[in-house]
Design a protein around this motif. Sequence first.
Motif, PDB file in Angstrom:
ATOM      1  N   SER A 177       0.809  -1.213   0.000  1.00 38.51           N
ATOM      2  CA  SER A 177       0.000   0.000   0.000  1.00 38.51           C
ATOM      3  C   SER A 177       0.846   1.267   0.000  1.00 38.51           C
ATOM      4  O   SER A 177       0.304   2.356  -0.117  1.00 38.51           O
ATOM      5  CB  SER A 177      -0.936   0.005   1.206  1.00 38.51           C
ATOM      6  N   THR A 210      -7.517  -2.843   1.606  1.00 37.25           N
ATOM      7  CA  THR A 210      -8.316  -2.167   2.632  1.00 37.25           C
ATOM      8  C   THR A 210      -9.180  -3.164   3.379  1.00 37.25           C
ATOM      9  O   THR A 210      -9.305  -3.105   4.608  1.00 37.25           O
ATOM     10  CB  THR A 210      -9.220  -1.103   1.981  1.00 37.25           C
ATOM     11  N   THR A 264     -14.459   1.741  -6.929  1.00 33.30           N
ATOM     12  CA  THR A 264     -13.019   1.889  -7.160  1.00 33.30           C
ATOM     13  C   THR A 264     -12.581   1.030  -8.339  1.00 33.30           C
ATOM     14  O   THR A 264     -11.813   1.474  -9.194  1.00 33.30           O
ATOM     15  CB  THR A 264     -12.236   1.467  -5.902  1.00 33.30           C
TER      16      THR A 264
ATOM     17  N   ASN B 186     -13.881  14.368  -0.188  1.00 38.29           N
ATOM     18  CA  ASN B 186     -13.471  13.555   0.954  1.00 38.29           C
ATOM     19  C   ASN B 186     -13.442  14.364   2.238  1.00 38.29           C
ATOM     20  O   ASN B 186     -13.954  13.931   3.270  1.00 38.29           O
ATOM     21  CB  ASN B 186     -12.076  12.979   0.705  1.00 38.29           C
ATOM     22  N   ILE B 233      -6.538  12.038   6.731  1.00 39.13           N
ATOM     23  CA  ILE B 233      -6.895  11.645   5.366  1.00 39.13           C
ATOM     24  C   ILE B 233      -6.052  12.370   4.324  1.00 39.13           C
ATOM     25  O   ILE B 233      -6.234  12.176   3.133  1.00 39.13           O
ATOM     26  CB  ILE B 233      -8.402  11.814   5.060  1.00 39.13           C
ATOM     27  N   PRO B 236      -4.049   9.501   2.142  1.00 40.68           N
ATOM     28  CA  PRO B 236      -4.810   8.917   1.043  1.00 40.68           C
ATOM     29  C   PRO B 236      -5.175   9.933  -0.036  1.00 40.68           C
ATOM     30  O   PRO B 236      -5.193   9.596  -1.220  1.00 40.68           O
ATOM     31  CB  PRO B 236      -6.083   8.401   1.728  1.00 40.68           C
ATOM     32  N   VAL B 239      -2.424  10.362  -2.499  1.00 41.75           N
ATOM     33  CA  VAL B 239      -2.403   9.285  -3.496  1.00 41.75           C
ATOM     34  C   VAL B 239      -3.369   9.615  -4.627  1.00 41.75           C
ATOM     35  O   VAL B 239      -3.035   9.511  -5.810  1.00 41.75           O
ATOM     36  CB  VAL B 239      -2.831   7.949  -2.857  1.00 41.75           C
ATOM     37  N   ASP B 240      -4.578  10.014  -4.248  1.00 42.84           N
ATOM     38  CA  ASP B 240      -5.581  10.363  -5.254  1.00 42.84           C
ATOM     39  C   ASP B 240      -5.057  11.459  -6.175  1.00 42.84           C
ATOM     40  O   ASP B 240      -5.269  11.417  -7.388  1.00 42.84           O
ATOM     41  CB  ASP B 240      -6.864  10.857  -4.578  1.00 42.84           C
TER      42      ASP B 240
END
Lengths: 335, 309
Positions: A177, A210, A264, B186, B233, B236, B239-240
Motif C-alpha cells: 500500500s 483495505t 473503485t 473527501n 486523510i 490517502p 495518493v488520489d
Amino acid sequence: MAASKHIAPDAFKLAHVAATEKEYIAAPALTFSQDAMRRLKQNKAAVISFWLLVIIFAAALLSLVITPHDPNAQNLNYTYLPPKWGDLNIPFFNGHENGIDMYARNQVPKGTYFLLGTDYLGRDLLSRILVGTRISLFIAVIATLFDLVVGVGYGIISGWNGGWIDTLMQRVIEIISSVPNLVVVILMLLVFKPGLKSIIVAIAVTSWITMARLIRAQTLKLKDQEFVLAAKTLGESSFQIALKHLVPNLSSTIIIQTMFTIPTAIFFEAFLSYIGIGLPAPTASLGTLLNDGQKALQTQPYLLIYPAIVIVVLMLAFNLLADGLRDAFDPRSAH
Amino acid sequence: MIKYILRRVGFLILTLFLVASITFFLMKLLPGTPFNNPKLPADQLAQLKAQYGLDKPVWQQYLNYLWGAVHGDFGTSYQFTGQKVSYLISSRLGPSLQLGAQAMVVGTLLGILLGALAAIRKNTWVDAVATIFAILGRSIPNFVFAALLQYFVAFKWGVLPVALWEDGFSSSVLPTIALAMAPLANTARFMRTEMVDVLSSDYIELARSKGDSQWQVVARHALRNSMIPVVTIIGPMAVDLMIGSMVVENIFAIPGIGEQFVKSITTNDYPVIMGLTIMYCFMLTVVILIVDILYGFIDPRIRLSGEAN
C-alpha cells in the motif's frame, strides 16, 4: 391542586389486564439483518440507487443476447451520426447537427436509427455503451470476489494467528500500500499484455488491501470475546470458528467495504482504458468510450457526454447504496 | 518520539529498496529489448548494449541500478536519446508540485468549509446541498470532470486557457479545479461527521451555557477539534492527487511528471517508468510519514500509542 381534593379515592379502580397480554410484544422481534434492511428501506437515495443498479445490470446482461446494433460493426458511411430517436423531433435527438439532417446527408435508409449516435467508425454508441457497462460490471464482480476471498481470508488469518505471522503479513500489506495502487496496476500491465486478464491480475494484487486491514482489526477485537472462547473450549477447529463465528460477526464490515471496492474497481478500469493501457481496441468499455469521446469532444460532444453520464450514474448509485448500507448496518456512524 | 521517527524512516528506506528491486526485476521480465530493430547490425547492437550497461549479468545491472538510484541517477531514457531520467523528472516536477499543492489547499480548505457548514446547518438544505456536492465529487471520475471543464469552460465559453502551461496562473486554474474535486469531497464528508460529533459533546454544551454565541462556539471550540482527524486523510488524498494528475495533466497537456508517466507507458520507456515509480513511492511515503509525525504533535494520544507499539 385544588381540584384533586374533590376526587374521591374510590373513583379509581384497577384495570384488569390479563397476564398473557402483559407479556405480549406488539412489534415482531427483528434480527440484526432484518433491522438493517428496515433502516436501508427508509433511505430513499439508497433504494433508488438499488433499483437503478438492477436496471443497469439487467440492461448490461441483456446486451449479451441482443443489442440495437452490432457494437463492433464498422460502417464508414455512417460515421459521426448524431442521435436520432425515430421520427420524434426532439432537439439533440433528431439527427440534426448544426441544422443539417445528417441522416439524409449520409443517405441512411429510413428506419435505421442510432439512439445515441455513432462514433468515428460508424459504430452504434448505445450498443457500445451497453457492452462497455457489462465489462465494467464484470470487473466489479471480479474485484468483489477478490475482496471476499483474499481480503477477508488474509485479514482473518493475520488477525487470528497474531504473533510473527501477523507482523509479517502486515508488513507485506504496508509495502503494497505504500506504492500508489495504480502504479502497481500499471507495472502489472506492462509485464502482461494489456487486456481484461491483466486488469484482473492487477486488481487481484491491489483491491483487497483495505478489506484485509479492516477485517484484521475486527478479528483482533472478536477473538478475545467469550463466544469464541466457548467455541474453542468445545473443540472447534480454527477454520470452523472462522467460518461459523467470525464471518457472521464480520458481515457488516464485509458488505460495506465490498460496496466501496466496486466503484473503485470500475474507476480503475475506466482510468486504465482511458490512458490507453486497459482494454485493447475494438473492445468497448466505459474507459475506451470516454477516451474515444475525448478525442471528438470539440465536434461531437455527445460521444463523451453519454458514456460520462453512464459511468457517473453507475458510480453515484454504488456510492449512495454503499453509504446507505453503512448507515443501515452501522447506525452509530450515521448521525 | 525520536525513536518512533527513526523506526519509521528505517521502514521507509526498506520500502523504497523493495519497490526499486521489484520494479527492476519486473522490467527485466519484460520480453524483448529496447533495441529490437531487426536492421541493427550485431556489432552496433553490442555497442548499444554496452553503452546502456545491458551486456553485464543481471545481478551486476541490479547493483548498478540501486547504486545509481541512491545517488539520484535512474539511468538514461530510451525515448529521448541521451536524456538523463533524473533530469527528465526534475525538470517536470515543478508544474506537478504546483498543481498538486494548489489542488490540496483548495480542496481541503473548501472541504472543511463545506463540511463545517453542513454540520452546523444539519438536516437543512445547506446540509443537503453539501452532501450532494460531496457525493458527486466522489462519483465523477476526475478525467471525466476535467474533460467536461475543458469543453464547457475553456472551449465553449472561452473563459480560461484550453490547455498547455503557458499563461502562468490562469492555465493552472482548470486543472486545479478538476484535481481538487476528490479531496474536496473527501474532506467535506469527513469534516461533517467529525463536526456533528464534536457539536454534540459536553464541552460544546458548556461553552453554550457560558453564553458563547453560535459563531464563538464554532470558531473557538468546534472547528479546531474537528479539524484534527482531517489530518489523517491527507495521506490517502495525496495518493488520489498523484493518480489524478496523470490524466488531468494529460488532458490539459501540462508538462508534469504525470503526463510524462503516461507518455512513457505508451512508448515503453522503461527507465523513465522505473524512475517515476520510485519517485511516486518516495513522495507518497514521505507525505504519509510527515502526516503521521504531524499528527503525533497535534494529538498526544496518538504519539503514546505509536511508541507503545
